[in-house]
Scaffold this motif. Sequence first.
Motif, mmCIF file in Angstrom:
data_model
loop_
_atom_site.group_PDB
_atom_site.id
_atom_site.type_symbol
_atom_site.label_atom_id
_atom_site.label_comp_id
_atom_site.label_asym_id
_atom_site.label_seq_id
_atom_site.Cartn_x
_atom_site.Cartn_y
_atom_site.Cartn_z
ATOM 1 N N LEU A 261 0.821 -1.211 0.000
ATOM 2 C CA LEU A 261 0.000 0.000 0.000
ATOM 3 C C LEU A 261 0.864 1.275 0.000
ATOM 4 C CD1 LEU A 261 -3.043 -0.654 2.363
ATOM 5 C CD2 LEU A 261 -3.080 0.017 -0.046
ATOM 6 N N ASP A 262 1.879 1.261 0.831
ATOM 7 C CA ASP A 262 2.724 2.438 0.981
ATOM 8 C C ASP A 262 3.398 2.819 -0.333
ATOM 9 O OD1 ASP A 262 3.666 4.450 2.570
ATOM 10 O OD2 ASP A 262 5.576 3.390 2.948
ATOM 11 N N SER A 263 4.078 1.844 -0.941
ATOM 12 C CA SER A 263 4.791 2.147 -2.180
ATOM 13 C C SER A 263 3.809 2.469 -3.312
ATOM 14 C CB SER A 263 5.707 0.986 -2.563
ATOM 15 O OG SER A 263 5.043 -0.230 -2.368
ATOM 16 N N PHE A 264 2.581 1.835 -3.260
ATOM 17 C CA PHE A 264 1.580 2.110 -4.288
ATOM 18 C C PHE A 264 1.149 3.574 -4.221
ATOM 19 C CE2 PHE A 264 -2.983 2.152 -5.533
ATOM 20 C CZ PHE A 264 -2.817 1.858 -6.878
ATOM 21 N N LEU A 265 0.869 4.074 -3.010
ATOM 22 C CA LEU A 265 0.426 5.454 -2.861
ATOM 23 C C LEU A 265 1.542 6.417 -3.258
ATOM 24 C CD1 LEU A 265 -1.801 5.431 0.330
ATOM 25 C CD2 LEU A 265 -2.462 5.499 -2.077
ATOM 26 N N ALA A 266 2.770 6.037 -2.903
ATOM 27 C CA ALA A 266 3.911 6.871 -3.282
ATOM 28 C C ALA A 266 4.017 6.966 -4.801
ATOM 29 C CB ALA A 266 5.188 6.294 -2.693
ATOM 30 N N ALA A 267 3.734 5.853 -5.491
ATOM 31 C CA ALA A 267 3.822 5.844 -6.947
ATOM 32 C C ALA A 267 2.717 6.679 -7.574
ATOM 33 C CB ALA A 267 3.753 4.409 -7.453
ATOM 34 N N LEU A 268 1.543 6.747 -6.892
ATOM 35 C CA LEU A 268 0.425 7.526 -7.427
ATOM 36 C C LEU A 268 0.689 9.026 -7.313
ATOM 37 C CD1 LEU A 268 -2.944 5.919 -6.221
ATOM 38 C CD2 LEU A 268 -1.919 5.868 -8.501
ATOM 39 N N HIS A 269 1.383 9.407 -6.274
ATOM 40 C CA HIS A 269 1.535 10.808 -5.909
ATOM 41 C C HIS A 269 1.963 11.714 -7.066
ATOM 42 C CE1 HIS A 269 3.073 14.225 -3.437
ATOM 43 N NE2 HIS A 269 1.874 13.997 -2.919
ATOM 44 N N PRO A 270 2.991 11.324 -7.857
ATOM 45 C CA PRO A 270 3.442 12.170 -8.966
ATOM 46 C C PRO A 270 2.336 12.498 -9.979
ATOM 47 C CG PRO A 270 4.944 10.336 -8.605
ATOM 48 C CD PRO A 270 3.779 10.114 -7.716
ATOM 49 N N PHE A 271 1.293 11.651 -10.061
ATOM 50 C CA PHE A 271 0.248 11.892 -11.070
ATOM 51 C C PHE A 271 -0.849 12.813 -10.540
ATOM 52 C CE2 PHE A 271 2.058 7.678 -11.909
ATOM 53 C CZ PHE A 271 2.565 7.905 -13.175
ATOM 54 N N GLY A 272 -0.769 13.226 -9.276
ATOM 55 C CA GLY A 272 -1.730 14.182 -8.710
ATOM 56 C C GLY A 272 -3.022 13.497 -8.308
ATOM 57 N N ILE A 273 -3.202 13.265 -7.009
ATOM 58 C CA ILE A 273 -4.391 12.539 -6.539
ATOM 59 C C ILE A 273 -5.535 13.519 -6.305
ATOM 60 C CG2 ILE A 273 -5.302 11.002 -4.759
ATOM 61 C CD1 ILE A 273 -2.425 10.097 -4.245
ATOM 62 N N LEU A 274 -6.649 13.312 -7.026
ATOM 63 C CA LEU A 274 -7.834 14.158 -6.838
ATOM 64 C C LEU A 274 -8.816 13.498 -5.867
ATOM 65 C CD1 LEU A 274 -8.570 15.389 -10.461
ATOM 66 C CD2 LEU A 274 -7.558 16.656 -8.564
ATOM 67 N N GLY A 275 -8.935 12.186 -5.963
ATOM 68 C CA GLY A 275 -9.879 11.461 -5.081
ATOM 69 C C GLY A 275 -9.364 10.057 -4.863
ATOM 70 N N LEU A 276 -9.721 9.464 -3.711
ATOM 71 C CA LEU A 276 -9.219 8.128 -3.411
ATOM 72 C C LEU A 276 -10.300 7.350 -2.653
ATOM 73 C CD1 LEU A 276 -6.520 6.547 -3.684
ATOM 74 C CD2 LEU A 276 -6.015 7.278 -1.349
ATOM 75 N N GLU A 277 -10.654 6.161 -3.183
ATOM 76 C CA GLU A 277 -11.587 5.284 -2.444
ATOM 77 C C GLU A 277 -10.862 3.982 -2.179
ATOM 78 O OE1 GLU A 277 -15.311 4.545 -4.546
ATOM 79 O OE2 GLU A 277 -15.058 6.525 -5.449
ATOM 80 N N THR A 278 -10.894 3.555 -0.934
ATOM 81 C CA THR A 278 -10.337 2.226 -0.684
ATOM 82 C C THR A 278 -11.427 1.365 -0.061
ATOM 83 O OG1 THR A 278 -9.643 2.719 1.556
ATOM 84 C CG2 THR A 278 -8.039 3.109 -0.195
ATOM 85 N N GLN A 279 -11.361 0.052 -0.375
ATOM 86 C CA GLN A 279 -12.324 -0.891 0.213
ATOM 87 C C GLN A 279 -11.560 -2.036 0.837
ATOM 88 O OE1 GLN A 279 -15.105 -2.045 -2.753
ATOM 89 N NE2 GLN A 279 -16.771 -0.932 -1.771
ATOM 90 N N PRO A 280 -11.741 -2.220 2.137
ATOM 91 C CA PRO A 280 -11.114 -3.400 2.715
ATOM 92 C C PRO A 280 -11.756 -4.626 2.090
ATOM 93 C CG PRO A 280 -12.713 -2.492 4.236
ATOM 94 C CD PRO A 280 -12.629 -1.541 3.085
ATOM 95 N N PRO A 281 -11.050 -5.744 2.097
ATOM 96 C CA PRO A 281 -11.642 -6.965 1.535
ATOM 97 C C PRO A 281 -12.899 -7.330 2.321
ATOM 98 C CG PRO A 281 -9.711 -7.486 2.844
ATOM 99 C CD PRO A 281 -9.758 -6.002 2.735
#
Lengths: 294, 532
Positions: A261-281
């Motif tokens: 999760l951590d590295s995934f969010l870090a990778a998203l950051h450069p593209f500019g996060i406007l909205g984020l939804e997460t769903q636990p399993p």
Amino acid sequence: MAPVIEVHGLVKAFGSTTALDGLELTVDAGEVHGFLGPNGAGKTTTLRCLLGLLTPDAGTVRVLGLDARRDAVAVHRRMASVPGDVALWPTLTGGEVIDLLGRLRGGIASKRRDALIARFELDPTKRTRTYSKGNRQKVALIAALASDAELLLLDEPTSGLDPLMERTFRDVVREWQQDGRSVLLSSHILSEAEALCDRLSIIRAGRIVETGTLASMRHLTRTSVRAQLRRPASGLEAIAGVHDCVSDDTTVTCSVEQHALDSFLAALHPFGILGLETQPPTLEELFLSHYQGA
Amino acid sequence: MDGFRGTGTLLRLALRRDRVVLPSWVVAYLLYAVGGTAAAVALYPDFRSRLDAAAAVNALPAMLLMYGRVWDPHALGSVAMIKPIGFGGIFAAILAILIVTRHTRTEEESGRLELVRALAVGRWAPVTAALTLTGGAMLLLAVVDALGVTAAGLPASSAWAWALSCALTGLTFAALAGVTAQLTQSARAANVLALLALAASFALRGTSDVAGTPQASAWWAWASPVGWQDQVRAFAGDRWWVLALFPLAIVALALTALRLAAQRDLDAGLLPQRAGRPTASPLLRSPLALTVRLQRGLLIGLFASYVALSLLLGAVASSATSLLDSAGMRSWLTSVAGTSNATTAFLIFELGFVALITALCGILVALRLRTEEAAGRLEPLLATAVSRTRAYGAQVATALLTTTALQATLAIGFRLADTTPQGGSLAQDLGMAAVSLPAIWVITAVAFLLIGVAPRATALAWAALAGSMLIGEVGPLLHWPSLALDLSPFTHVPRIPATPMAWAPEVVLLAITAALLGAGWWRFHRRDLAPA
Ligand SMILES: Nc1ncnc2c1ncn2[C@@H]1O[C@H](COP(=O)(O)OP(=O)(O)OP(=O)(O)O)[C@@H](O)[C@H]1O
Ligand SMILES: [Mg+2]
């Protein structure tokens, strides 16, 4: 405190079918332990071994510190159970069955019995032949819950109960636990397990494939993430632990393992996060992943 | 005609389920009828012996009661077939009742019928299929019997008259069982009702022969299907027209069954259900109490029957003695019973037969343990603080106590009703009833052994009983080797007071009982519970 149930290397075969294949199970004192698994996985067989009704082919089965088979009677004085298929004596009334089973276990507190009959709204004067499925189930439940046993074995105890009665059942089990007593609950109803159980064991094909708290099990599965970005993203799949990425212009959905999760969010950051939804399993996903092949 | 839909399918299902049971019954029946006939034919080689035997039977109310009158003392068939004529219809009826209930109320009680009725199966289909199956079984029985008895050397047309009368009696009670299956909610109660009707029919026939004249039975014989079977007078004139009574009764009863089946709900009976106790009686606190409670109806029925039977036997013995005061009678009695005291001889003779029935009761009580196990009701019991040894022991105690009490009932009732001056004492009668107990227990213990060792083959206990019955009834007549005769525990029962009391065989029988019970217990307390 010592565990109330300790099963090691339990093997039980019926002819050519191996119902239990080296089962390990520990239930600690004072906990409500969920026992889940697909049809035919061996839940009922395990409970019958715990009751000493079946003789194991190999392994040890200790209940309340005693040998389940050899000391069955001594164990049963301190342990109550509700069988998966409730078969009752058709010519006896529900009230008679509750009293009989209670007395044969070593005594029944009539105040507790009457209170439970009232809470479960059972008519104890009817012959069990004429009860509906749910009412037969209630007879077995009341007979077990009215006892002063330390340990309760429940095999799909709410099958046939209506939602109102199911809630009553949950309340009674919680009270049972508050008295410091333990429960092993075999169930197919995930919400029931989630609401009642401290720990879970998942059985498949005669083996325990997972044991732990629900929270700890959740870690094993992926969170689904949906992100709204400023610019279309790329290269997310390359991150270890990120799967099934689907990009639709500036929207991506992926399923992500917990450690990624951590590295995934870090990778998203450069593209500019406007909205984020997460769903636990969901629980369903969790169990399906265990029940199926895997 | 939608109500009959699915009858064919149900019939095939029933045939599939009964493919072992039915043929075994037919074979057992055939062995009984043909074996008995062949033996008896050999017993009466000349005219004189026939007349003597017929005179003895016709003069003895007890024989008239049990078997009926020898209508033609000159005809070999009439004399030789006295037992098959007396009991052929009754055995067929018992078989018929059991088949019909098994495929109707038992199915409904178990909930399997609900599954079936939810398919395209009409409300009349189960009864119709059961009656059709029974009709076929009875037809098979008639054909096999007629051919067998003809082969044993008796006239063919009379053999057919007898075989058909038995089969039709069976079918009449099949139709009656079709009715009782609609009345009660439990299969057991349905069987009991139908068997009670059979017993009443038998009593009507028996008393009508005792009260009748050498030319005709008393009028109430005609109120009983068992009486009609007797009135056919097979081998003594073959009154074929009497057979026409059966179809009338069969059709009337079958229509009643269909009507009731159409009226009532699934699972419901027509006899009322009472509300029960909200709490258990303070006595219901042990496996033994539960065993007795579950079999309460059966036990009450058995004791009532034994009281009635013993009083009847006593009364008959009283009336018998005056008739038996001739030299010819005495020699005949001595040959059957080994004593010339009429009352004693009568009692020895009857007790020998009733001991088999008591053994049957012992099996019935014993097998309840297996019924409970197969129905899954042993599991909740053993999940309490009841050990297997206790559950098994409770059933053993019930079976042994029941058989003991039944035999005692027999002796006491007999003594109360017997008014002959030279009759024995209560102590002697009790002793005569008690000597059979070890043999009865051996048969009962076979059932317990099977429960432990072969829980799915407990029906073999009936074979042990049937074998003993066959050995006792047919063996001596056919001069079977003593090795074969010794196989039946009843062979070893001393016939006191005609012969002196022999303790050795009794002790051996008790030892065998203990060994069988012990072996059954050993397996039962170790093995896994076996579902049906
Ligand atoms: N008495 C028996 N004889 C033969 N096979 C049996 C017997 N009891 C159970 N089995 C087999 O053992 C396996 C496990 O059965 P079990 O009843 O323990 O499953 P379960 O987990 O309780 O399933 P469910 O969720 O359907 O209740 C199955 O394959 C079943 O067919
Ligand atoms: Mg199960």
